[in-house]
Write a protein that holds these residues in place. Structure first.
Motif, mmCIF file in Angstrom:
data_model
loop_
_atom_site.group_PDB
_atom_site.id
_atom_site.type_symbol
_atom_site.label_atom_id
_atom_site.label_comp_id
_atom_site.label_asym_id
_atom_site.label_seq_id
_atom_site.Cartn_x
_atom_site.Cartn_y
_atom_site.Cartn_z
ATOM 1 N N TYR A 253 44.102 38.705 37.643
ATOM 2 C CA TYR A 253 42.875 38.393 36.976
ATOM 3 C C TYR A 253 43.172 36.817 36.291
ATOM 4 N N VAL B 260 35.069 27.326 40.986
ATOM 5 C CA VAL B 260 34.463 27.461 42.034
ATOM 6 C C VAL B 260 34.371 25.871 42.856
ATOM 7 N N TRP C 276 30.290 30.158 45.819
ATOM 8 C CA TRP C 276 30.485 31.080 44.569
ATOM 9 C C TRP C 276 30.879 32.320 44.897
ATOM 10 N N LEU D 56 34.462 29.134 35.172
ATOM 11 C CA LEU D 56 34.342 29.794 36.378
ATOM 12 C C LEU D 56 33.686 28.779 37.566
ATOM 13 N N TYR E 53 39.068 42.066 46.598
ATOM 14 C CA TYR E 53 39.464 41.659 45.209
ATOM 15 C C TYR E 53 40.803 41.328 45.281
ATOM 16 N N GLY F 139 30.833 37.936 37.860
ATOM 17 C CA GLY F 139 30.689 36.484 38.411
ATOM 18 C C GLY F 139 29.543 36.147 38.869
ATOM 19 N N ASN G 213 34.797 42.498 37.682
ATOM 20 C CA ASN G 213 34.732 41.018 37.543
ATOM 21 C C ASN G 213 33.953 40.209 38.526
ATOM 22 N N PHE G 214 34.066 40.839 39.741
ATOM 23 C CA PHE G 214 33.178 40.134 40.843
ATOM 24 C C PHE G 214 31.764 39.936 40.663
ATOM 25 N N SER H 237 34.543 32.283 46.477
ATOM 26 C CA SER H 237 35.441 31.987 45.337
ATOM 27 C C SER H 237 35.952 33.209 44.527
ATOM 28 N N LEU H 238 34.970 33.933 44.169
ATOM 29 C CA LEU H 238 34.951 35.412 43.642
ATOM 30 C C LEU H 238 35.687 36.489 44.367
ATOM 31 N N ASN I 36 39.473 35.564 44.099
ATOM 32 C CA ASN I 36 40.070 35.364 42.784
ATOM 33 C C ASN I 36 39.547 36.450 41.985
ATOM 34 N N ALA I 37 38.796 37.326 42.098
ATOM 35 C CA ALA I 37 38.413 38.315 41.141
ATOM 36 C C ALA I 37 39.170 39.722 41.496
#
Length: 354
Positions: free
Chosen positions: A6, A263, A150, A259, A2, A167, A163-164, A153-154, A157-158
């Motif tokens: 944030y 993405v 998707w 989000l 991760y 998402g 938070n992952f 990207s998480l 970026n999460a």
């Protein structure tokens, strides 16, 4: 796994604007609804509208889980009913379709002539445990549950695992909500639903899904994963299309679209256009809200520039104090949320009120 601080993908944006256009009457016969509770409400619970892939804490591969909804129908002979689909809140980590406050609003509308449908959808509770996995293993674990892009990207970026997972759950919730709408269209004759009069509403996280339903394209959250990868898509009435006429939004956010834009490298608010559904918003101004009221003003220009009719009602508690998150008991000008949204929907959809 991760990475990066944030991001603003979970920031909250709300909407407000002024009335511009007159209501547009659909071609089909206009439904008749009642100003007061007039019908006994018939309830069908736990109807499966589709399947989805899921994990539990011990699973190493995904399995099929049923997705369910509850139906509240008026006990009348009408063959021309409007429909109101509700998406519950819960921060994409939980929540239930039969929350007592949702049941209350369901009975309000069904007793006046609507078919009211409250849906469940997959949340982080169906995402199992990826602790200790590397990125390749995570992609394999969630294969078919969310698109690789998707997930990638998480992963990049999460900040946290929580938070992952949120998402990933945002994608699942949207995919499932769209499947529920297609189920409604596919079963409209069974429940005497006029599909020219579809309203979608939600509270909190359900509002984020509501907004995304209204302004995403039919193929979004449907075609990114092939059936060969997610075989449960075959249960989701893929040949059906829908048109949402109105949206109802209680203390929600635009986080899911933020989000989505991240993405797919879209420009901010690129998904909005002048054909998007009209919108009713109820939001309070209590201090330190997790969904700040002030951010509603940031999107006013978008709705104004596109000419989309929308209304923001500032919610107050019964004692007159500013309402906070989850203000189901809010009162504005002597009216509760059900009455306020009833007025909006009947006026803007030109429904016949007896």
């Amino acid at each position: 796994m991760y990475k990066i601080a944030y991001l603003s993908i979970f920031a909250v944006l709300l909407f407000t604007a002024c009335s511009k256009d007159e209501p547009i009457t659909p071609d089909n016969e206009i439904p008749v609804v009642k100003a007061e509770a007039s019908y006994t409400v018939l309830k069908e619970i736990d109807i499966t509208y589709a399947d989805g892939l899921a994990h539990d804490e011990s699973s190493t591969s995904s399995f099929t889980t049923p997705l369910k909804l509850d139906i509240y129908s008026p006990d009348n002979n009408s063959e021309n009913r409007p429909v109101f689909m509700w998406i519950h809140g819960g921060g994409f980590t939980g929540g239930i379709k039969h929350n007592p406050e949702i049941v209350k609003i369901a009975n309000y509308y069904a007793s006046r002539g609507w078919v009211f449908i409250s849906i469940d959808y997959r949340t982080t509770e169906e995402l199992g445990n990826t602790q200790g996995m590397n990125e390749e293993e995570v992609l394999s674990y969630y294969r078919g549950i969310a698109p690789n892009r998707w997930i990638d990207s998480l992963l990049n970026n999460a900040q946290t695992s929580g938070n992952f997972k949120k998402g990933i759950a945002m994608y699942m919730a949207q995919r499932d909500s769209k499947a529920a709408l297609r189920w409604i269209v596919a079963n409209s004759n069974t429940y005497n639903i006029n599909t020219d009069f579809i309203t979608v509403g939600g509270n909190s996280a359900g509002s984020a899904s509501t907004i995304a339903l209204g302004i995403s394209n039919q193929e979004d959250f449907r075609d990114e994963i092939p059936i060969s990868v997610d075989y449960t898509l075959s249960t989701t009435n893929l040949n059906e299309n829908y048109s949402v006429r109105s949206m109802v939004y209680f203390w929600g956010s635009n986080a899911k679209l933020d989000l989505y834009e991240m993405v797919y490298d879209l420009e901010q608010y690129d998904r909005y256009d002048s054909n998007d559904p009209e919108l009713f918003m109820g939001h309070g101004q209590a201090p330190d809200l997790q969904t700040p009221y002030e951010e509603a003003l940031e999107l006013q220009g978008i709705y104004d520039s596109l000419g989309i009719y929308n209304k923001l009602v500032t919610l107050l508690l019964p004692n007159g104090d500013p309402a906070g998150h989850g203000a189901w008991d809010a009162i504005v000008d002597g009216k509760g949320l059900s009455e306020l949204t009833f007025d909006f929907l009947t006026e803007r959809q030109n429904l016949i009120v007896e």
